[in-house]
Scaffold this active site. Structure first.
Site, short mmCIF file in Angstrom:
data_model
loop_
_atom_site.label_atom_id
_atom_site.label_comp_id
_atom_site.label_asym_id
_atom_site.label_seq_id
_atom_site.Cartn_x
_atom_site.Cartn_y
_atom_site.Cartn_z
N ARG A 82 0.84 -1.20 0.00
CA ARG A 82 0.00 0.00 0.00
C ARG A 82 0.87 1.24 0.00
NH1 ARG A 82 -5.17 1.97 3.03
NH2 ARG A 82 -5.29 4.05 2.12
N ARG A 92 -6.70 0.93 -4.10
CA ARG A 92 -5.57 0.48 -3.29
C ARG A 92 -5.48 -1.04 -3.28
NH1 ARG A 92 -9.11 3.72 -1.06
NH2 ARG A 92 -10.51 3.06 0.55
N ASP A 95 -6.39 -2.27 2.22
CA ASP A 95 -6.83 -1.28 3.21
C ASP A 95 -7.32 -2.07 4.41
OD1 ASP A 95 -7.49 1.27 4.23
OD2 ASP A 95 -9.56 1.06 3.56
N ASP A 97 -9.07 -1.29 8.08
CA ASP A 97 -9.65 -0.29 8.98
C ASP A 97 -10.02 -0.91 10.31
OD1 ASP A 97 -9.53 1.85 7.17
OD2 ASP A 97 -11.47 1.37 6.31
#
Length: 176
Positions: A82, A92, A95, A97
């Site tokens: 990334r 991307r 990711d 989160d």
């Protein structure tokens, strides 16, 4: 041990393989994966792109503090390729989160828990509803199921089958 919910996503390269690699790194660097949702194919949220995302919600037991968790996840993203850009919403390779950390409410410059936009994103709520439908949002006081029912996000989200070779199988649930 802390109960943490994460969301992984990818819309570049071999998306399913990136989610699989993220799981391996999370096991090694973060903690024990207790539960994971199906993989969902989702339209990009917040920006225009023809490449759909694959997303997966994960429940993890960890000993890491919130800041240690964030550092570990950022390191995993970096290892997996990334490259962070100035634009917040871009395509991307991976990711990861932090959605929830126990029932903690935290607001710092680089980390807000629960994730501040999860209630407005169908691509987060659909996989979360699969693994934690009754989990209550500590700020909004509503369950994941209730939030999904009220979600204003019109974007398409569908569960897909991921093959053993990390690719999508020809038969996808929900068709498209």
């Amino acid at each position: 041990m802390h109960d943490v919910y994460l969301l992984t996503g990818s819309n570049l390269g071999d998306r399913a393989r990136m989610l699989s690699l993220a799981l391996q790194h999370i096991r090694e660097k973060v903690g024990r994966i207790v539960r994971r949702s199906s993989v969902y194919q989702t339209e990009p949220w917040g920006f225009e792109d023809h490449r759909p995302f694959l997303n997966q919600a994960i429940r993890v037991k960890t000993r890491l503090s919130p800041s240690e968790l964030l550092s570990a996840l950022l390191q995993i993203e970096l290892v997996l390729g990334r490259i962070r850009q100035a634009d917040r919403y871009v395509s991307r390779v991976i990711d990861i989160d932090i959605l929830f950390y126990d029932q903690l409410i935290l607001s710092h410059k680089h980390l807000t828990i629960p994730h501040p936009l999860l209630h407005a994103r169908r691509f987060v709520l659909a996989p979360m509803a699969e693994i934690a439908p009754d989990l209550e949002h500590p700020v909004l006081g509503m369950s994941i199921t209730e939030l999904l029912l009220l979600c204003p996000d019109p974007l398409q989200v569908e569960a897909v089958q991921v093959g053993a070779g990390y690719g999508l199988t020809p038969r996808q649930r929900g068709g498209r």
